[in-house]
Motif scaffolding. Structure first.
Motif, PDB file in Angstrom:
ATOM      1  N   ASN A  79      -4.788  -2.326  43.680  1.00 50.91           N
ATOM      2  CA  ASN A  79      -5.642  -1.885  42.600  1.00 50.91           C
ATOM      3  C   ASN A  79      -6.546  -2.925  42.140  1.00 50.91           C
ATOM      4  O   ASN A  79      -5.967  -4.020  41.907  1.00 50.91           O
ATOM      5  CB  ASN A  79      -4.919  -0.815  41.759  1.00 50.91           C
ATOM      6  N   ILE A  80      -7.845  -2.376  41.224  1.00 50.55           N
ATOM      7  CA  ILE A  80      -8.657  -3.636  40.943  1.00 50.55           C
ATOM      8  C   ILE A  80      -8.339  -4.022  39.303  1.00 50.55           C
ATOM      9  O   ILE A  80      -8.906  -4.588  38.800  1.00 50.55           O
ATOM     10  CB  ILE A  80     -10.080  -3.164  41.135  1.00 50.55           C
ATOM     11  N   GLY A  81      -7.290  -3.160  38.709  1.00 51.15           N
ATOM     12  CA  GLY A  81      -7.111  -3.331  37.335  1.00 51.15           C
ATOM     13  C   GLY A  81      -5.879  -3.982  37.091  1.00 51.15           C
ATOM     14  O   GLY A  81      -5.396  -4.005  35.989  1.00 51.15           O
ATOM     15  N   ASP A  82      -4.991  -4.591  38.104  1.00 51.81           N
ATOM     16  CA  ASP A  82      -3.622  -4.828  37.988  1.00 51.81           C
ATOM     17  C   ASP A  82      -3.741  -6.057  37.188  1.00 51.81           C
ATOM     18  O   ASP A  82      -4.495  -6.848  37.102  1.00 51.81           O
ATOM     19  CB  ASP A  82      -3.030  -5.105  39.619  1.00 51.81           C
ATOM     20  N   ARG A  83      -2.459  -6.208  36.578  1.00 48.63           N
ATOM     21  CA  ARG A  83      -2.015  -7.594  35.848  1.00 48.63           C
ATOM     22  C   ARG A  83      -1.901  -8.913  36.721  1.00 48.63           C
ATOM     23  O   ARG A  83      -2.085  -9.892  36.485  1.00 48.63           O
ATOM     24  CB  ARG A  83      -0.667  -7.174  34.989  1.00 48.63           C
ATOM     25  N   ASP A  84      -1.569  -8.592  38.014  1.00 47.05           N
ATOM     26  CA  ASP A  84      -1.218  -9.552  39.035  1.00 47.05           C
ATOM     27  C   ASP A  84      -2.643  -9.795  39.549  1.00 47.05           C
ATOM     28  O   ASP A  84      -3.177  -9.180  40.377  1.00 47.05           O
ATOM     29  CB  ASP A  84      -0.231  -9.066  39.942  1.00 47.05           C
ATOM     30  N   PRO A  85      -3.098 -11.102  39.492  1.00 46.79           N
ATOM     31  CA  PRO A  85      -4.120 -11.617  40.266  1.00 46.79           C
ATOM     32  C   PRO A  85      -4.139 -11.546  41.764  1.00 46.79           C
ATOM     33  O   PRO A  85      -5.010 -11.091  42.468  1.00 46.79           O
ATOM     34  CB  PRO A  85      -4.383 -12.891  39.819  1.00 46.79           C
TER      35      PRO A  85
END
Length: 277
Positions: A79-85
């Protein structure tokens, strides 16, 4: 305006996808049932033979209007909002591949479930910042491949961010994307909009894609959705994109497909003075 049927290789039994199976099987069925456009829900475009798909679309005189992307969130949580780059990187790479698939048709890539949820980031603010950064990257990609991106306005049970059209319009105007607009869905609208026609007119030219289904997610005409109001709103804003059927495939795929097309063409005759182009 073109009415598109949804199809997928990998749809689960409860997914709102009309046609299920190989492209060699379902694309001829779409054409036989009267469709001119196909919205394909693809988990990862790297898993398919693009050249074969393009050939099958050409043989059946179908245009690829749009690609649904939510399966990648379900399978890998991209997903494009995740905490993980790294998760965001995987999501953007997947979406780039979909753009390559859609490029010959100048199609639209849907950002629905792949927008993620607040719980995917450290905070709502961090989520919003990650989404914004990702969307700017996607906007540049979409220009590169000459495609569009539709950010889906999903109801508040399924989304934490931008779950009504008013907020979607504000967000788009604040950011000035060149290739990203709003993707609206009649079922989500039925939950979070009080006046569907007004909401559509409020969005105006920002509407880039429409998912259409009755209020119960069955085929149009099965429930109580006011499709005259919806199509009049789309006519008023000059919308000329696709109406893509995101419906349950009950009682059976082809019955659902044929009833949907017959009903929508009937309403289009009333509102537009003619059926789909």
């Amino acid at each position: 305006m073109i009415i598109a049927a949804t199809g997928s290789l990998q749809a689960g039994p409860n997914a709102p996808i009309v046609y299920r199976g190989s492209y060699e099987e379902i694309l001829p069925q779409m054409r036989e049932d009267g469709y001119r456009g196909a919205e394909l829900h693809i988990r990862d475009s790297r898993e398919i033979d693009r050249e074969k798909l393009w050939d099958d679309l050409k043989k059946n005189r179908l245009t690829l209007t749009s690609i649904g992307t939510g399966a990648a969130y379900g399978a890998w949580h991209w997903n494009i909002g995740d905490r993980d780059p790294e998760v965001r990187k995987n999501a953007l790479a997947c979406l780039r591949e979909h753009m390559i698939t859609a490029a010959p048709y100048h199609g639209l890539i849907i950002i629905g479930s792949m927008q993620g949820r607040f719980g995917d980031a450290e905070s709502p603010e961090a989520f919003a910042a990650n989404v914004e950064e990702s969307l700017y990257s996607l906007d540049r990609m979409a220009e590169e491949y000459d495609v569009q991106v539709g950010y889906e306005i999903m109801n508040h049970y399924e989304s934490d961010f931008l779950f009504n059209i008013r907020d979607g319009v504000r967000f788009m105007k604040e950011h000035g994307f060149k290739r990203i607009g709003l993707h609206i869905d009649t079922v989500h609208m039925n939950i979070d909009e009080s006046d569907l026609g007004h909401a559509i007119r409020q969005a105006g030219s920002l509407v880039r894609h429409v998912h259409i289904a009755d209020n119960d997610r069955y085929y149009p005409g099965h429930g109580h959705m006011n499709f005259r109001e919806i199509l009049q709103g789309l006519k008023d804003i000059g919308y000329d994109g696709a109406l893509a059927l995101e419906t349950f495939y009950l009682p059976e795929s082809r019955i659902c497909a044929r009833r949907s097309l017959a009903y929508l063409n009937f309403i289009m005759e009333e509102v537009y003075g003619g059926a789909q182009k």
